[in-house]
Design a protein around this motif. Structure first.
Motif, PDB file in Angstrom:
ATOM      1  N   ASN A 267      -7.277   6.708   2.680  1.00 39.23           N
ATOM      2  CA  ASN A 267      -8.359   5.557   3.324  1.00 39.23           C
ATOM      3  C   ASN A 267      -8.369   6.405   4.527  1.00 39.23           C
ATOM      4  OD1 ASN A 267      -8.331   4.085   0.827  1.00 39.23           O
ATOM      5  ND2 ASN A 267      -6.808   2.870   1.797  1.00 39.23           N
ATOM      6  N   LYS A 268      -7.431   6.726   5.349  1.00 42.58           N
ATOM      7  CA  LYS A 268      -7.578   7.103   6.721  1.00 42.58           C
ATOM      8  C   LYS A 268      -8.338   8.609   6.924  1.00 42.58           C
ATOM      9  CE  LYS A 268      -6.153   5.683  10.127  1.00 42.58           C
ATOM     10  NZ  LYS A 268      -7.037   4.886  11.074  1.00 42.58           N
ATOM     11  N   ALA A 269      -8.313   9.488   5.780  1.00 39.01           N
ATOM     12  CA  ALA A 269      -8.949  10.739   5.803  1.00 39.01           C
ATOM     13  C   ALA A 269     -10.473  10.092   5.363  1.00 39.01           C
ATOM     14  CB  ALA A 269      -8.422  11.295   4.727  1.00 39.01           C
TER      15      ALA A 269
ATOM     16  N   ALA B  45     -16.951   2.101   6.512  1.00 40.16           N
ATOM     17  CA  ALA B  45     -17.025   0.675   5.577  1.00 40.16           C
ATOM     18  C   ALA B  45     -16.316   0.581   4.644  1.00 40.16           C
ATOM     19  CB  ALA B  45     -18.503   0.525   5.761  1.00 40.16           C
ATOM     20  N   GLU B  46     -16.261   1.799   3.771  1.00 46.19           N
ATOM     21  CA  GLU B  46     -15.518   1.804   2.312  1.00 46.19           C
ATOM     22  C   GLU B  46     -14.382   1.915   2.412  1.00 46.19           C
ATOM     23  OE1 GLU B  46     -15.465   4.257  -1.754  1.00 46.19           O
ATOM     24  OE2 GLU B  46     -16.972   4.637  -0.389  1.00 46.19           O
ATOM     25  N   ALA B  47     -13.881   2.754   3.665  1.00 46.63           N
ATOM     26  CA  ALA B  47     -12.360   3.192   3.887  1.00 46.63           C
ATOM     27  C   ALA B  47     -11.805   1.476   4.303  1.00 46.63           C
ATOM     28  CB  ALA B  47     -12.283   4.104   4.814  1.00 46.63           C
ATOM     29  N   GLY B  48     -12.695   0.922   5.233  1.00 50.74           N
ATOM     30  CA  GLY B  48     -11.971  -0.250   5.718  1.00 50.74           C
ATOM     31  C   GLY B  48     -11.948  -1.369   4.742  1.00 50.74           C
TER      32      GLY B  48
ATOM     33  N   GLU C  73      -5.934  -3.254   0.294  1.00 50.68           N
ATOM     34  CA  GLU C  73      -4.494  -3.211   0.240  1.00 50.68           C
ATOM     35  C   GLU C  73      -3.568  -3.843   0.934  1.00 50.68           C
ATOM     36  OE1 GLU C  73      -3.027  -0.677  -2.055  1.00 50.68           O
ATOM     37  OE2 GLU C  73      -4.953  -0.048  -2.735  1.00 50.68           O
ATOM     38  N   HIS C  74      -4.219  -4.369   1.999  1.00 51.82           N
ATOM     39  CA  HIS C  74      -3.288  -5.340   3.043  1.00 51.82           C
ATOM     40  C   HIS C  74      -3.080  -6.501   1.923  1.00 51.82           C
ATOM     41  CE1 HIS C  74      -2.927  -2.617   6.241  1.00 51.82           C
ATOM     42  NE2 HIS C  74      -4.303  -2.530   6.270  1.00 51.82           N
ATOM     43  N   ILE C  75      -4.149  -7.043   1.535  1.00 55.72           N
ATOM     44  CA  ILE C  75      -4.176  -8.234   0.769  1.00 55.72           C
ATOM     45  C   ILE C  75      -3.131  -8.200  -0.452  1.00 55.72           C
ATOM     46  CG2 ILE C  75      -5.626  -9.857  -0.902  1.00 55.72           C
ATOM     47  CD1 ILE C  75      -8.037  -9.204   0.928  1.00 55.72           C
TER      48      ILE C  75
ATOM     49  N   MET D 205       0.995  -1.212  -0.264  1.00 60.74           N
ATOM     50  CA  MET D 205      -0.063  -0.058   0.057  1.00 60.74           C
ATOM     51  C   MET D 205       0.938   1.270   0.058  1.00 60.74           C
ATOM     52  SD  MET D 205      -2.698   1.224   2.962  1.00 60.74           S
ATOM     53  CE  MET D 205      -3.356  -0.358   3.361  1.00 60.74           C
ATOM     54  N   ASN D 206       0.737   2.291  -0.921  1.00 64.61           N
ATOM     55  CA  ASN D 206       1.506   3.275  -1.074  1.00 64.61           C
ATOM     56  C   ASN D 206       1.087   4.175   0.065  1.00 64.61           C
ATOM     57  OD1 ASN D 206      -0.470   4.917  -2.082  1.00 64.61           O
ATOM     58  ND2 ASN D 206       0.076   4.305  -4.139  1.00 64.61           N
TER      59      ASN D 206
END
Length: 64
Positions: free
Chosen positions: A9-11, A40-43, A49-51, A1-2
């Protein structure tokens, strides 16, 4: 994840929490739902990205 994706995503997650909180404070169900949806979308994006990161690490491990 860049880094740019992480920040975006955090924002979105924090924005969702703020919307949900404002919806709670004003008893605005639509704003609450929109905030929960943003979170939920951010999660989901973060999980994707983790995958990708895990697959890259696995691929890099086989290359050594």
């Amino acid at each position: 994840m860049n880094l740019g994706d992480k920040i975006q995503n955090k924002a979105q997650e924090l924005s969702g929490k703020a919307k949900e909180g404002l919806g709670d404070a004003t008893d605005n169900r639509d704003l609450q739902a929109e905030g929960a949806g943003d979170q939920a979308e951010a999660g989901t994006r973060q999980a994707g990205e983790h995958i990708k990161d895990a697959a890259k690490d696995l691929k890099d491990g086989f290359g050594k």
